[in-house]
Scaffold this motif. Structure first.
Motif, PDB file in Angstrom:
ATOM      1  N   UNK A   6      33.919 -46.792  -2.409  1.00 36.11           N
ATOM      2  CA  UNK A   6      34.189 -48.215  -2.219  1.00 36.11           C
ATOM      3  C   UNK A   6      34.276 -48.493  -0.726  1.00 36.11           C
ATOM      4  N   UNK A   7      34.120 -49.748  -0.377  1.00 36.36           N
ATOM      5  CA  UNK A   7      34.194 -50.151   1.019  1.00 36.36           C
ATOM      6  C   UNK A   7      35.595 -49.907   1.570  1.00 36.36           C
ATOM      7  N   UNK A   8      35.661 -49.664   2.857  1.00 39.05           N
ATOM      8  CA  UNK A   8      36.947 -49.393   3.505  1.00 39.05           C
ATOM      9  C   UNK A   8      37.932 -50.539   3.324  1.00 39.05           C
ATOM     10  N   UNK A   9      37.436 -51.787   3.406  1.00 41.76           N
ATOM     11  CA  UNK A   9      38.332 -52.937   3.250  1.00 41.76           C
ATOM     12  C   UNK A   9      38.937 -52.985   1.856  1.00 41.76           C
ATOM     13  N   UNK A  10      38.131 -52.708   0.843  1.00 42.62           N
ATOM     14  CA  UNK A  10      38.642 -52.706  -0.526  1.00 42.62           C
ATOM     15  C   UNK A  10      39.665 -51.586  -0.708  1.00 42.62           C
ATOM     16  N   UNK A  11      39.405 -50.434  -0.116  1.00 43.53           N
ATOM     17  CA  UNK A  11      40.360 -49.338  -0.200  1.00 43.53           C
ATOM     18  C   UNK A  11      41.677 -49.730   0.472  1.00 43.53           C
ATOM     19  N   UNK A  12      41.595 -50.424   1.591  1.00 47.03           N
ATOM     20  CA  UNK A  12      42.803 -50.890   2.267  1.00 47.03           C
ATOM     21  C   UNK A  12      43.577 -51.876   1.386  1.00 47.03           C
ATOM     22  N   UNK A  13      42.851 -52.762   0.708  1.00 43.43           N
ATOM     23  CA  UNK A  13      43.505 -53.710  -0.199  1.00 43.43           C
ATOM     24  C   UNK A  13      44.157 -52.979  -1.371  1.00 43.43           C
ATOM     25  N   UNK A  14      43.491 -51.949  -1.873  1.00 44.96           N
ATOM     26  CA  UNK A  14      44.070 -51.130  -2.943  1.00 44.96           C
ATOM     27  C   UNK A  14      45.367 -50.474  -2.484  1.00 44.96           C
ATOM     28  N   UNK A  15      45.335 -49.919  -1.288  1.00 42.90           N
ATOM     29  CA  UNK A  15      46.522 -49.247  -0.747  1.00 42.90           C
ATOM     30  C   UNK A  15      47.673 -50.239  -0.622  1.00 42.90           C
ATOM     31  N   UNK A  16      47.397 -51.423  -0.104  1.00 46.44           N
ATOM     32  CA  UNK A  16      48.445 -52.438   0.066  1.00 46.44           C
ATOM     33  C   UNK A  16      48.988 -52.906  -1.296  1.00 46.44           C
ATOM     34  N   UNK A  17      48.082 -53.181  -2.225  1.00 44.91           N
ATOM     35  CA  UNK A  17      48.504 -53.639  -3.550  1.00 44.91           C
ATOM     36  C   UNK A  17      49.288 -52.562  -4.279  1.00 44.91           C
ATOM     37  N   UNK A  18      48.913 -51.307  -4.093  1.00 38.42           N
ATOM     38  CA  UNK A  18      49.605 -50.221  -4.800  1.00 38.42           C
ATOM     39  C   UNK A  18      51.060 -50.106  -4.348  1.00 38.42           C
ATOM     40  N   UNK A  28      46.245 -48.191  -9.257  1.00 34.82           N
ATOM     41  CA  UNK A  28      45.953 -49.592  -8.940  1.00 34.82           C
ATOM     42  C   UNK A  28      44.482 -49.885  -9.156  1.00 34.82           C
ATOM     43  N   UNK A  29      43.611 -48.984  -8.714  1.00 37.28           N
ATOM     44  CA  UNK A  29      42.174 -49.164  -8.919  1.00 37.28           C
ATOM     45  C   UNK A  29      41.846 -49.207 -10.411  1.00 37.28           C
ATOM     46  N   UNK A  30      42.444 -48.305 -11.168  1.00 40.94           N
ATOM     47  CA  UNK A  30      42.205 -48.273 -12.616  1.00 40.94           C
ATOM     48  C   UNK A  30      42.671 -49.575 -13.265  1.00 40.94           C
ATOM     49  N   UNK A  31      43.805 -50.107 -12.815  1.00 38.19           N
ATOM     50  CA  UNK A  31      44.329 -51.358 -13.364  1.00 38.19           C
ATOM     51  C   UNK A  31      43.368 -52.513 -13.061  1.00 38.19           C
ATOM     52  N   UNK A  32      42.925 -52.595 -11.811  1.00 42.21           N
ATOM     53  CA  UNK A  32      41.984 -53.658 -11.451  1.00 42.21           C
ATOM     54  C   UNK A  32      40.688 -53.537 -12.244  1.00 42.21           C
ATOM     55  N   UNK A  33      40.214 -52.330 -12.459  1.00 43.15           N
ATOM     56  CA  UNK A  33      38.988 -52.126 -13.231  1.00 43.15           C
ATOM     57  C   UNK A  33      39.209 -52.569 -14.676  1.00 43.15           C
ATOM     58  N   UNK A  34      40.339 -52.162 -15.258  1.00 43.77           N
ATOM     59  CA  UNK A  34      40.620 -52.526 -16.651  1.00 43.77           C
ATOM     60  C   UNK A  34      40.724 -54.035 -16.810  1.00 43.77           C
ATOM     61  N   UNK A  35      41.476 -54.680 -15.924  1.00 44.95           N
ATOM     62  CA  UNK A  35      41.641 -56.132 -16.014  1.00 44.95           C
ATOM     63  C   UNK A  35      40.295 -56.825 -15.807  1.00 44.95           C
ATOM     64  N   UNK A  36      39.509 -56.335 -14.855  1.00 47.97           N
ATOM     65  CA  UNK A  36      38.188 -56.914 -14.629  1.00 47.97           C
ATOM     66  C   UNK A  36      37.301 -56.804 -15.854  1.00 47.97           C
ATOM     67  N   UNK A  37      37.325 -55.651 -16.493  1.00 53.84           N
ATOM     68  CA  UNK A  37      36.528 -55.460 -17.711  1.00 53.84           C
ATOM     69  C   UNK A  37      37.002 -56.392 -18.822  1.00 53.84           C
ATOM     70  N   UNK A  38      38.322 -56.518 -18.964  1.00 52.99           N
ATOM     71  CA  UNK A  38      38.863 -57.404 -19.998  1.00 52.99           C
ATOM     72  C   UNK A  38      38.488 -58.857 -19.721  1.00 52.99           C
ATOM     73  N   UNK A  39      38.525 -59.268 -18.457  1.00 52.84           N
ATOM     74  CA  UNK A  39      38.142 -60.634 -18.097  1.00 52.84           C
ATOM     75  C   UNK A  39      36.660 -60.878 -18.373  1.00 52.84           C
TER      76      UNK A  39
END
Length: 74
Positions: A6-18, A28-39
């Protein structure tokens, strides 16, 4: 299990959100992926409805939880 690039910026956002959600970066990445798939697979449902369904599926009774408005949280 594989590696996802993933892009460095997205990884930074993941780190902050986690930190906020008390999850590991991977969780956190798994949660975002799951929610995205559900949406994507339930386009007529809103985010809150999807989360309500997921919590209900896990046996969480959200009806008994008090609602907090934005004004109360501030």
């Amino acid at each position: 299990m594989g590696v996802v690039n993933i892009e460095d910026d997205l990884h930074d956002q993941l780190r902050r959100a986690s930190k906020v959600t008390c999850r590991s970066i991977n969780a956190q990445a798994a949660w975002w992926i799951k929610v995205g798939m559900l949406c994507e697979t339930n386009p007529t449902l809103g985010f809150a409805e999807i989360i309500e369904h997921e919590l209900g599926s896990a046996g969480v009774s959200i009806r008994s939880l008090p609602l907090v408005t934005h004004d109360e949280a501030a």
